[in-house]
Design an enzyme around this catalytic site. Structure first.
Site, PDB file in Angstrom:
ATOM      1  N   SER A 135       0.836  -1.198   0.000  1.00 42.96           N
ATOM      2  CA  SER A 135       0.000   0.000   0.000  1.00 42.96           C
ATOM      3  C   SER A 135       0.868   1.244   0.000  1.00 42.96           C
ATOM      4  CB  SER A 135      -0.884   0.000   1.252  1.00 42.96           C
ATOM      5  OG  SER A 135      -1.504   1.253   1.468  1.00 42.96           O
ATOM      6  N   TYR A 148      -2.485  -0.736  10.428  1.00 50.15           N
ATOM      7  CA  TYR A 148      -2.596  -1.056   9.007  1.00 50.15           C
ATOM      8  C   TYR A 148      -1.333  -0.621   8.263  1.00 50.15           C
ATOM      9  CZ  TYR A 148      -4.130  -0.969   4.148  1.00 50.15           C
ATOM     10  OH  TYR A 148      -4.213  -1.164   2.790  1.00 50.15           O
TER      11      TYR A 148
END
Length: 257
Positions: A135, A148
């Protein structure tokens, strides 16, 4: 013989888009998800070259069972996509510690489990590749997305290490690094970053990039990390050329709610 692809967390969202695209391109597709009913519905929709199964990526034994089952069905395992992931957003201290632990169990341990369990099958294949979902949150630690973001840093590190280590087997280990993608995971997110930057990507954008990586020939020319989206590329370039204090100030600005 058609090449095969095994995708974790592929009953919906990005994983389902990957499954559909690769099926259309003639691959044998493994749709494995903790929601087996939803995975089976997608496999039924696609056709006879799709196989569904249950997989909790945090459980290594389930990986072993799923990969053995899929490889027997498909003939060999060519591409593994570690797609399964979860996201909790909001103030770190207001998020229950069990949610932070669950993020690591799925987003990090799930990737470790998948790579480790898949290696015996990938080594037997004439062409083998792993593509992990990292990501843009792995560029710089993100406020309100701490666990995350940390999990995606870990995925980035796993990818880099194995891409080097498994060169001896002729296996490339790559990742994609999109910014926020329009899926159920980002709905109602409580993070200043998404409010400031917005959501410009959709699952098809990610699926198409993964198809490009899966088809890329040569073991040297393909870069380990692939940035998806113009904003991701800008953030990545800025992080490389800016002093750390500027990177921190930039993230303070974009993450402020």
């Amino acid at each position: 013989m058609s090449q095969s692809i095994f995708i974790s967390g592929s009953a919906q969202g990005i994983g389902a888009a990957i499954a559909r695209l690769f099926y259309q391109q003639g691959y044998k597709v493994g749709i494995y998800d903790i929601n087996e009913t939803q995975a089976q519905a997608l496999a039924d929709q696609l056709g006879h070259n799709a196989k569904a199964g249950k997989l909790d990526v945090s459980d290594y034994a389930q990986w072993q069972t799923a990969l053995e089952e899929f490889s027997q069905w498909s003939g060999e395992l060519n591409i593994l996509v570690n797609n399964a992931g979860i996201l909790y957003s909001g103030d770190f201290e207001k998020t229950d510690i069990s949610a932070h632990h669950r993020t690591i169990a799925i987003n990090v341990n799930g990737v470790l489990n998948g790579c480790h369990a898949a290696l015996p099958y990938l080594r037997k294949a004439k062409f083998a590749r792993i593509i992990n979902l990292s990501s843009a949150s792995a560029i710089y630690g993100q406020a309100d997305l701490v666990s995350y973001s940390a999990s995606k840093f870990a995925v980035r590190g796993i990818t880099e290490g194995l891409d080097t280590e498994w060169q001896k087997y002729g296996i490339r280990v790559l990742d994609v690094m999109p910014l926020f993608v329009q899926t159920a995971m980002v709905k109602n997110m409580d993070a200043g970053t998404i409010q400031k930057i917005g959501v410009d990507l959709n699952p098809q954008d990610v699926a198409e990039q993964i198809l490009t990586l899966a088809r890329a020939k040569g073991t040297i020319l393909t870069t380990t990390h692939t940035l998806i989206g113009f904003k991701t590329k800008i953030l990545y370039q800025l992080s490389n050329i800016s002093p750390q204090i500027i990177n921190r100030l930039t993230n303070l600005i974009i993450s402020k709610k």
